[in-house]
Scaffold this active site. Structure first.
Site, PDB file in Angstrom:
ATOM      1  N   GLY A   1      -4.199  -5.201  -4.237  1.00 16.51           N
ATOM      2  CA  GLY A   1      -4.838  -3.578  -4.386  1.00 16.51           C
ATOM      3  C   GLY A   1      -4.252  -2.955  -4.761  1.00 16.51           C
ATOM      4  O   GLY A   1      -3.664  -1.774  -4.328  1.00 16.51           O
ATOM      5  N   HIS A   2      -3.997  -2.161  -6.110  1.00 16.86           N
ATOM      6  CA  HIS A   2      -3.552  -1.035  -6.383  1.00 16.86           C
ATOM      7  C   HIS A   2      -4.617  -0.188  -7.204  1.00 16.86           C
ATOM      8  O   HIS A   2      -6.051  -0.391  -7.755  1.00 16.86           O
ATOM      9  CB  HIS A   2      -2.327  -1.626  -8.139  1.00 16.86           C
ATOM     10  CG  HIS A   2      -1.163  -2.154  -7.267  1.00 16.86           C
ATOM     11  ND1 HIS A   2      -0.358  -3.139  -8.461  1.00 16.86           N
ATOM     12  CD2 HIS A   2      -0.892  -2.917  -6.258  1.00 16.86           C
ATOM     13  CE1 HIS A   2       0.862  -3.655  -8.334  1.00 16.86           C
ATOM     14  NE2 HIS A   2       0.542  -3.903  -6.383  1.00 16.86           N
TER      15      HIS A   2
ATOM     16  N   LYS B   1       2.798   1.721  -4.931  1.00 19.61           N
ATOM     17  CA  LYS B   1       3.512   1.322  -6.600  1.00 19.61           C
ATOM     18  C   LYS B   1       2.372   1.513  -7.300  1.00 19.61           C
ATOM     19  O   LYS B   1       2.978   1.685  -8.731  1.00 19.61           O
ATOM     20  CB  LYS B   1       3.599  -0.617  -6.287  1.00 19.61           C
ATOM     21  CG  LYS B   1       4.388  -0.286  -4.866  1.00 19.61           C
ATOM     22  CD  LYS B   1       4.179  -2.069  -4.869  1.00 19.61           C
ATOM     23  CE  LYS B   1       3.797  -2.890  -4.433  1.00 19.61           C
ATOM     24  NZ  LYS B   1       2.887  -2.240  -3.111  1.00 19.61           N
TER      25      LYS B   1
ATOM     26  N   ASP C   1       1.180  -1.128   0.006  1.00 17.27           N
ATOM     27  CA  ASP C   1      -0.188  -0.428   0.122  1.00 17.27           C
ATOM     28  C   ASP C   1       0.718   1.404   0.106  1.00 17.27           C
ATOM     29  O   ASP C   1       0.882   1.932   0.680  1.00 17.27           O
ATOM     30  CB  ASP C   1      -1.054  -0.145   1.504  1.00 17.27           C
ATOM     31  CG  ASP C   1      -1.999  -0.955   1.269  1.00 17.27           C
ATOM     32  OD1 ASP C   1      -2.118  -1.940  -0.003  1.00 17.27           O
ATOM     33  OD2 ASP C   1      -1.748  -2.200   2.245  1.00 17.27           O
TER      34      ASP C   1
ATOM     35  N   GLN D   1       2.813  -6.009  -2.762  1.00 16.92           N
ATOM     36  CA  GLN D   1       2.924  -6.269  -1.354  1.00 16.92           C
ATOM     37  C   GLN D   1       4.209  -5.131  -1.217  1.00 16.92           C
ATOM     38  O   GLN D   1       4.241  -4.495  -1.971  1.00 16.92           O
ATOM     39  CB  GLN D   1       3.212  -7.546  -1.057  1.00 16.92           C
ATOM     40  CG  GLN D   1       1.763  -8.197  -0.739  1.00 16.92           C
ATOM     41  CD  GLN D   1       1.404  -9.015  -2.045  1.00 16.92           C
ATOM     42  OE1 GLN D   1       2.279  -9.529  -3.049  1.00 16.92           O
ATOM     43  NE2 GLN D   1       0.307  -9.259  -2.565  1.00 16.92           N
TER      44      GLN D   1
HETATM   45  P1  IMP Z   1      -2.460 -12.500   2.214  1.00 17.81           P
HETATM   46  O1  IMP Z   1      -0.821 -11.777   1.556  1.00 17.81           O
HETATM   47  O2  IMP Z   1      -3.136 -12.477   1.481  1.00 17.81           O
HETATM   48  O3  IMP Z   1      -1.903 -14.285   2.572  1.00 17.81           O
HETATM   49  O4  IMP Z   1      -1.732 -12.159   3.372  1.00 17.81           O
HETATM   50  C1  IMP Z   1      -0.703 -11.904   4.174  1.00 17.81           C
HETATM   51  C2  IMP Z   1      -0.187 -10.254   5.157  1.00 17.81           C
HETATM   52  O5  IMP Z   1      -0.002 -10.068   4.023  1.00 17.81           O
HETATM   53  C3  IMP Z   1      -1.503  -9.907   6.036  1.00 17.81           C
HETATM   54  O6  IMP Z   1      -1.113  -9.032   7.208  1.00 17.81           O
HETATM   55  C4  IMP Z   1      -2.035  -8.533   4.652  1.00 17.81           C
HETATM   56  O7  IMP Z   1      -3.240  -7.905   4.996  1.00 17.81           O
HETATM   57  C5  IMP Z   1      -0.712  -8.775   3.833  1.00 17.81           C
HETATM   58  N1  IMP Z   1      -1.316  -7.988   2.352  1.00 17.81           N
HETATM   59  C6  IMP Z   1      -0.596  -9.578   1.729  1.00 17.81           C
HETATM   60  N2  IMP Z   1      -0.893  -8.562   0.329  1.00 17.81           N
HETATM   61  C7  IMP Z   1      -1.299  -7.311   0.826  1.00 17.81           C
HETATM   62  C8  IMP Z   1      -1.383  -5.621   0.040  1.00 17.81           C
HETATM   63  O8  IMP Z   1      -1.139  -5.861  -1.762  1.00 17.81           O
HETATM   64  N3  IMP Z   1      -1.172  -4.674   0.574  1.00 17.81           N
HETATM   65  C9  IMP Z   1      -0.686  -4.667   1.612  1.00 17.81           C
HETATM   66  N4  IMP Z   1      -1.106  -6.195   2.602  1.00 17.81           N
HETATM   67  C10 IMP Z   1      -0.931  -7.061   1.980  1.00 17.81           C
HETATM   68 MG    MG Z   2      -2.830  -2.073  -2.389  1.00 20.89          MG
END
Ligand code: IMP
Ligand code: MG
Length: 335
Positions: free
Chosen positions: A42-43, A16, A13, A172
């Site tokens: 989520g972009h 990017k 977040d 991420q």
């Molecule tokens: P997962 O990737 O859904 O398995 O989540 C693992 C951790 O990464 C959690 O804390 C999520 O909130 C975080 N996370 C995964 N994708 C994103 C992203 O795109 N932005 C922010 N946090 C993310």
């Molecule tokens: Mg995001």
């Protein structure tokens, strides 16, 4: 092959999507590649004044640039179809520009059901962890095995090799990396420069590594992240810090200077973008984990000195709007 890479240096977040969209405006890129993660991402992108949130699909589609979901990603065929329909219903042509690496792995209904009951990590419940687990357990399903994905499938090596200019769109952030983040509060794919080149990229083709940060930290998940202080509630509110995928409230903290240093070093970052300067301006408080600052100018000078040529950064950009990054900010232009 010339490659530029966009990565997050915090916990996701960082903005990017916005930076990738901005860089694509140069018109020089032949390809835009998502290299890790799945629809956990989520972009948020403002295109021609209109807000879009993408999950799987690289920002290249907004410019008619060939957009590849790389082998480092996991793909949910159902969510992908929804996203194609969503973008195309808003006039963005996707189908003719979308490619999927044949060896990208697939998120199944079973993966989503399993991840859907996670209470330990605070995942996005999109099935990512189970899909990557099955990839490495060698029991997974690949894009080339799923009929609805086959029309998009390519050999990513054949697709990218040769005279191409490639923009790698990360997902991420470095501090969610399974090796470098606060395990087990991490995601399931690698998130840095090393992850990008694993998608058919020659390491010697890298031109710029764009490291993206926000002026403060945010994190979503089960780990305790936000200190007890009303100021962070104010930042959360001013920054509208809610997850783009899950809608969850993002925990906030001051910028972690040591973590940014490590992320810059380990990823070979040479361009730094500091997003959401407008949020701290609105709140009227400036700080890092090193302590408080007198104001915006003091904060900017600190960052420019801390993250300057000494650590390999040749340009630093400050941004205060959701649509674009400002031109390079020389020290003298600091507010
Ligand atoms: P997962 O990737 O859904 O398995 O989540 C693992 C951790 O990464 C959690 O804390 C999520 O909130 C975080 N996370 C995964 N994708 C994103 C992203 O795109 N932005 C922010 N946090 C993310
Ligand atoms: Mg995001």
């Amino acid at each position: 092959m010339i490659t530029d890479i966009v990565i997050g240096l915090q916990h996701g977040d960082e903005g990017k999507g916005k930076v990738t969209h901005h860089l694509l405006k140069s018109g020089e890129y032949t390809h835009c590649v998502r290299f890790n993660g799945g629809c956990n991402a989520g972009h948020t992108i403002i295109h021609n004044g209109k807000k879009f949130v993408t999950h799987h699909i690289p920002a290249g589609v907004f410019f008619g640039v060939t957009s590849v979901i790389g082998n480092g990603c996991v793909v949910d065929p159902v969510k992908l179809q929804e996203e194609i329909d969503y973008l195309e219903s808003h006039g963005i042509p996707v189908r003719q520009n979308l490619r999927i690496a044949s060896n990208a792995h697939v998120i199944t209904e079973q993966h989503k059901a399993e991840d859907g009951v996670d209470e330990k990590i605070g995942t996005t419940r999109t099935g990512n962890g189970p899909a990557y687990r099955d990839k490495y357990a060698r029991t997974g399903l690949r894009a080339c095995d799923v009929p609805s994905l086959v029309p998009f499938v390519v050999n990513i090596y054949e697709e990218l090799k040769g005279d191409n200019v490639i923009l790698m769109e990360g997902a991420q952030g470095f501090w969610l990396d399974p090796d470098w983040g606060d395990y087990p509060y991490v995601t399931s794919s690698h998130t840095g420069t090393a992850a990008a080149i694993q998608n058919g990229i020659s390491p010697r083709s890298i031109r710029n590594v764009w490291g993206i940060i926000k002026a403060y930290e945010t994190y979503v998940g089960k780990r305790n992240f936000q200190p007890e202080d009303k100021i962070f509630d104010r930042i959360q509110e001013a920054g509208q810090e809610f997850g783009a995928t899950t809608g969850r409230v993002r925990q906030c903290n001051w910028l972690n200077v040591d973590e940014i240093h490590q992320a810059i070093h380990m990823n070979g970052v040479n361009r730094l973008v500091v997003n959401k300067m407008d949020v701290l301006r609105k709140v009227g408080a400036w700080g890092t984990t090193e302590g408080p600052f007198y104001g915006e100018r003091h904060f900017r000078i600190f960052l420019q000195e801390e993250f300057g040529p000494r650590v390999g950064i040749d340009k630093i950009y400050f941004s205060d709007n959701p649509a674009t990054i400002n031109e390079e900010n020389p020290l003298t232009a600091a507010a």
